[in-house]
Motif scaffolding. Sequence first.
Motif, PDB file in Angstrom:
ATOM      1  N   ILE A  25       0.707  -1.207  -0.016  1.00 56.26           N
ATOM      2  CA  ILE A  25      -0.039  -0.056   0.075  1.00 56.26           C
ATOM      3  C   ILE A  25       0.924   1.495  -0.133  1.00 56.26           C
ATOM      4  CG2 ILE A  25      -1.758   1.235   1.263  1.00 56.26           C
ATOM      5  CD1 ILE A  25      -2.579  -1.254   2.509  1.00 56.26           C
ATOM      6  N   GLU A  26       0.621   2.010  -1.097  1.00 53.93           N
ATOM      7  CA  GLU A  26       1.586   3.183  -1.033  1.00 53.93           C
ATOM      8  C   GLU A  26       0.633   4.522  -1.259  1.00 53.93           C
ATOM      9  OE1 GLU A  26       3.730   2.452  -4.612  1.00 53.93           O
ATOM     10  OE2 GLU A  26       4.912   0.786  -3.896  1.00 53.93           O
ATOM     11  N   GLY A  27       0.383   5.190   0.028  1.00 56.95           N
ATOM     12  CA  GLY A  27      -0.479   6.302  -0.165  1.00 56.95           C
ATOM     13  C   GLY A  27      -1.967   5.893  -0.248  1.00 56.95           C
ATOM     14  N   ASP A  28      -2.524   6.334  -1.408  1.00 51.49           N
ATOM     15  CA  ASP A  28      -3.945   5.949  -1.620  1.00 51.49           C
ATOM     16  C   ASP A  28      -4.300   4.840  -2.650  1.00 51.49           C
ATOM     17  OD1 ASP A  28      -3.191   7.477  -3.734  1.00 51.49           O
ATOM     18  OD2 ASP A  28      -5.141   8.557  -3.916  1.00 51.49           O
ATOM     19  N   GLN A  29      -2.796   4.126  -3.135  1.00 53.38           N
ATOM     20  CA  GLN A  29      -2.795   3.270  -4.086  1.00 53.38           C
ATOM     21  C   GLN A  29      -2.541   1.872  -3.386  1.00 53.38           C
ATOM     22  OE1 GLN A  29       0.063   4.513  -7.148  1.00 53.38           O
ATOM     23  NE2 GLN A  29      -1.679   5.551  -8.010  1.00 53.38           N
ATOM     24  N   ILE A  30      -3.154   0.734  -4.128  1.00 51.97           N
ATOM     25  CA  ILE A  30      -2.832  -0.475  -3.574  1.00 51.97           C
ATOM     26  C   ILE A  30      -2.172  -1.376  -4.636  1.00 51.97           C
ATOM     27  CG2 ILE A  30      -3.796  -2.908  -2.944  1.00 51.97           C
ATOM     28  CD1 ILE A  30      -6.371  -1.223  -1.779  1.00 51.97           C
ATOM     29  N   LYS A  31      -0.966  -2.005  -4.476  1.00 50.75           N
ATOM     30  CA  LYS A  31      -0.181  -2.733  -5.302  1.00 50.75           C
ATOM     31  C   LYS A  31      -0.513  -4.151  -5.373  1.00 50.75           C
ATOM     32  CE  LYS A  31       4.158  -1.670  -5.992  1.00 50.75           C
ATOM     33  NZ  LYS A  31       5.446  -1.491  -6.066  1.00 50.75           N
ATOM     34  N   ARG A  44      -6.235  -3.528 -17.001  1.00 48.37           N
ATOM     35  CA  ARG A  44      -7.023  -2.486 -16.408  1.00 48.37           C
ATOM     36  C   ARG A  44      -8.202  -2.250 -17.127  1.00 48.37           C
ATOM     37  NH1 ARG A  44      -1.762   0.352 -17.339  1.00 48.37           N
ATOM     38  NH2 ARG A  44      -3.155   1.816 -18.258  1.00 48.37           N
TER      39      ARG A  44
END
Length: 79
Positions: A25-31, A44
């Motif tokens: 999890i990087e900020g508001d993004q999920i990897k 996508r």
Amino acid sequence: MLVLRRKIGETVMIGNDIQIQILGIEGDQIKLGFLAPKDIQILRQELYQGIVAENMAAKEQTSQLQQEQILNLLKNFKV
């Protein structure tokens, strides 16, 4: 819609062949990491929608060309 909570490193299974793992999890993004058979295409959503739109446009263009070609053949046909 199924909603799940997962922690980093945990996996979700889709059927017997597809795994989706939370990598980070990087900020508001999920990897996410996907493990699936090679014959399953993973895209996508915005790319998928673009492909669908292009296919529909090509289908319309082909249909119009075929109609024009048929009309031209009928015009040139002599009994």
